[in-house]
Write an enzyme that holds these catalytic residues in place. Structure first.
Site, PDB file in Angstrom:
ATOM      1  N   GLY A 265       0.790  -1.237   0.000  1.00 29.73           N
ATOM      2  CA  GLY A 265       0.000   0.000   0.000  1.00 29.73           C
ATOM      3  C   GLY A 265       0.814   1.276   0.000  1.00 29.73           C
TER       4      GLY A 265
ATOM      5  N   ASP B  10       0.240   3.397   4.141  1.00 31.59           N
ATOM      6  CA  ASP B  10      -0.799   4.058   3.357  1.00 31.59           C
ATOM      7  C   ASP B  10      -1.924   4.590   4.230  1.00 31.59           C
ATOM      8  OD1 ASP B  10      -1.683   1.527   4.054  1.00 31.59           O
ATOM      9  OD2 ASP B  10      -2.298   0.932   2.044  1.00 31.59           O
TER      10      ASP B  10
ATOM     11  N   ASP C 252      -6.054   2.405   9.976  1.00 30.97           N
ATOM     12  CA  ASP C 252      -7.470   2.062  10.109  1.00 30.97           C
ATOM     13  C   ASP C 252      -7.712   1.570  11.527  1.00 30.97           C
ATOM     14  OD1 ASP C 252     -10.056   1.200   9.839  1.00 30.97           O
ATOM     15  OD2 ASP C 252      -9.648  -0.343   8.369  1.00 30.97           O
TER      16      ASP C 252
ATOM     17  N   LYS D 141      -8.279   6.951   9.027  1.00 31.99           N
ATOM     18  CA  LYS D 141      -9.730   6.887   9.127  1.00 31.99           C
ATOM     19  C   LYS D 141     -10.120   7.419  10.486  1.00 31.99           C
ATOM     20  CE  LYS D 141     -10.577   3.272   5.811  1.00 31.99           C
ATOM     21  NZ  LYS D 141     -11.100   1.934   5.549  1.00 31.99           N
TER      22      LYS D 141
ATOM     23  N   PHE E   2     -14.186   2.715   2.635  1.00 29.41           N
ATOM     24  CA  PHE E   2     -13.106   1.962   2.001  1.00 29.41           C
ATOM     25  C   PHE E   2     -12.651   2.692   0.744  1.00 29.41           C
ATOM     26  CE2 PHE E   2     -10.739  -1.352  -0.059  1.00 29.41           C
ATOM     27  CZ  PHE E   2     -10.104  -1.964   1.015  1.00 29.41           C
TER      28      PHE E   2
ATOM     29  N   ASP F   3      -5.500  -0.645  -2.363  1.00 27.83           N
ATOM     30  CA  ASP F   3      -6.138  -1.611  -3.248  1.00 27.83           C
ATOM     31  C   ASP F   3      -7.459  -2.136  -2.700  1.00 27.83           C
ATOM     32  OD1 ASP F   3      -4.806  -3.114  -1.112  1.00 27.83           O
ATOM     33  OD2 ASP F   3      -5.475  -4.876  -2.251  1.00 27.83           O
TER      34      ASP F   3
ATOM     35  N   ARG G  65      -4.564  -0.017  -7.429  1.00 22.46           N
ATOM     36  CA  ARG G  65      -3.459   0.683  -6.755  1.00 22.46           C
ATOM     37  C   ARG G  65      -2.924   1.819  -7.614  1.00 22.46           C
ATOM     38  NH1 ARG G  65      -1.889  -2.223  -2.204  1.00 22.46           N
ATOM     39  NH2 ARG G  65      -1.960  -4.479  -2.386  1.00 22.46           N
TER      40      ARG G  65
HETATM   41  P1  IMP Z   1      -5.177  -1.636  10.048  1.00 18.44           P
HETATM   42  O1  IMP Z   1      -4.176  -2.683  10.425  1.00 18.44           O
HETATM   43  O2  IMP Z   1      -6.588  -2.045  10.339  1.00 18.44           O
HETATM   44  O3  IMP Z   1      -4.848  -0.248  10.575  1.00 18.44           O
HETATM   45  O4  IMP Z   1      -5.191  -1.577   8.496  1.00 18.44           O
HETATM   46  C1  IMP Z   1      -4.156  -1.096   7.856  1.00 18.44           C
HETATM   47  C2  IMP Z   1      -3.996  -1.690   6.492  1.00 18.44           C
HETATM   48  O5  IMP Z   1      -5.206  -2.190   5.927  1.00 18.44           O
HETATM   49  C3  IMP Z   1      -3.554  -0.578   5.626  1.00 18.44           C
HETATM   50  O6  IMP Z   1      -2.152  -0.450   5.633  1.00 18.44           O
HETATM   51  C4  IMP Z   1      -4.122  -0.953   4.289  1.00 18.44           C
HETATM   52  O7  IMP Z   1      -3.219  -1.738   3.579  1.00 18.44           O
HETATM   53  C5  IMP Z   1      -5.374  -1.736   4.613  1.00 18.44           C
HETATM   54  N1  IMP Z   1      -6.556  -0.850   4.545  1.00 18.44           N
HETATM   55  C6  IMP Z   1      -7.256  -0.305   5.571  1.00 18.44           C
HETATM   56  N2  IMP Z   1      -8.259   0.460   5.137  1.00 18.44           N
HETATM   57  C7  IMP Z   1      -8.196   0.429   3.783  1.00 18.44           C
HETATM   58  C8  IMP Z   1      -8.957   1.078   2.735  1.00 18.44           C
HETATM   59  O8  IMP Z   1      -9.918   1.831   2.936  1.00 18.44           O
HETATM   60  N3  IMP Z   1      -8.567   0.788   1.473  1.00 18.44           N
HETATM   61  C9  IMP Z   1      -7.528  -0.034   1.165  1.00 18.44           C
HETATM   62  N4  IMP Z   1      -6.774  -0.631   2.107  1.00 18.44           N
HETATM   63  C10 IMP Z   1      -7.109  -0.405   3.406  1.00 18.44           C
HETATM   64 MG    MG Z   2      -1.010  -1.530   4.306  1.00 16.17          MG
END
Ligand code: IMP
Ligand code: MG
Length: 173
Positions: A41, A96, A99, A127, A147, A154, A160
């Site tokens: 990402g 990237d 979340d 987010k 999302f 992606d 991407r």
């Molecule tokens: P986390 O571990 O839940 O913080 O998620 C982080 C990873 O999930 C990011 O580095 C992204 O690769 C993927 N991700 C989270 N939200 C999105 C989104 O809205 N679009 C695409 N990838 C996402």
């Molecule tokens: Mg990621």
């Protein structure tokens, strides 16, 4: 599902990356920071950010994934791939999007175990609902809890290469 509504334009991304580059240049002046990109990402953000800073920096990558479709699986894969030497280094994790924070908290913990002197985090997007207590030092843009795809992000491996950030939407029937 298909990329729909434009959230952040290419011009907005470029301007913000230049700004972040200036801030990071100031912050790391005199250091040799190690940029750690979280693949896939962070691909474009990492490349653009590296060229936006005026520093004697180094770069490496780690590959992790916690997502299937638009849902976080809560599982981290790929941390064992971090074979680089992080001992005593000032590491800047470049990702990237923040979340749930699961990905980043795992990486930060691992870097500490590997003896990094300092760990900071720069994400392109955050987010609104960050669930885990991870301190993100620099954020490109705060976005609603939707999302998104493009500029490295992606949906199951697709989109991407889009130059802007767009919201994934249900296809009109
Ligand atoms: P986390 O571990 O839940 O913080 O998620 C982080 C990873 O999930 C990011 O580095 C992204 O690769 C993927 N991700 C989270 N939200 C999105 C989104 O809205 N679009 C695409 N990838 C996402
Ligand atoms: Mg990621």
């Amino acid at each position: 599902m298909t990329p729909g509504r434009l959230l952040i334009s290419q011009t907005q991304i470029q301007a913000r990356v230049r700004q972040l580059g200036r801030v990071l240049t100031k912050h790391y002046r005199g250091e040799r920071p190690l940029f750690l990109g979280v693949m896939n990402g962070a691909l474009f953000f990492l490349a653009d950010l590296l060229r936006a800073v005026d520093l004697d920096s180094e770069v490496t990558c780690v590959r992790l994934a916690s997502y299937t479709g638009t849902e976080s699986t809560g599982k981290l894969r790929g941390l064992e791939a971090m074979g680089d030497s992080f001992k005593g280094r000032h590491v800047l994790i470049v990702d990237d999007i923040f979340d749930t924070g699961l990905t980043l908290s795992g990486v930060i913990q691992r870097l500490r175990e590997l003896g990094a002197a300092d760990v900071k985090v720069c994400v392109l997007l955050q987010k609104k609902k960050g669930q885990m207590p991870v301190k993100v030092d620099w954020i490109g843009f705060k976005i609603p809890d939707e999302f998104v795809v493009g500029y490295g992000l992606d949906y199951n491996g697709r989109y991407r290469g889009l130059k802007q950030i767009r919201v994934m939407e249900k296809q009109a029937v």
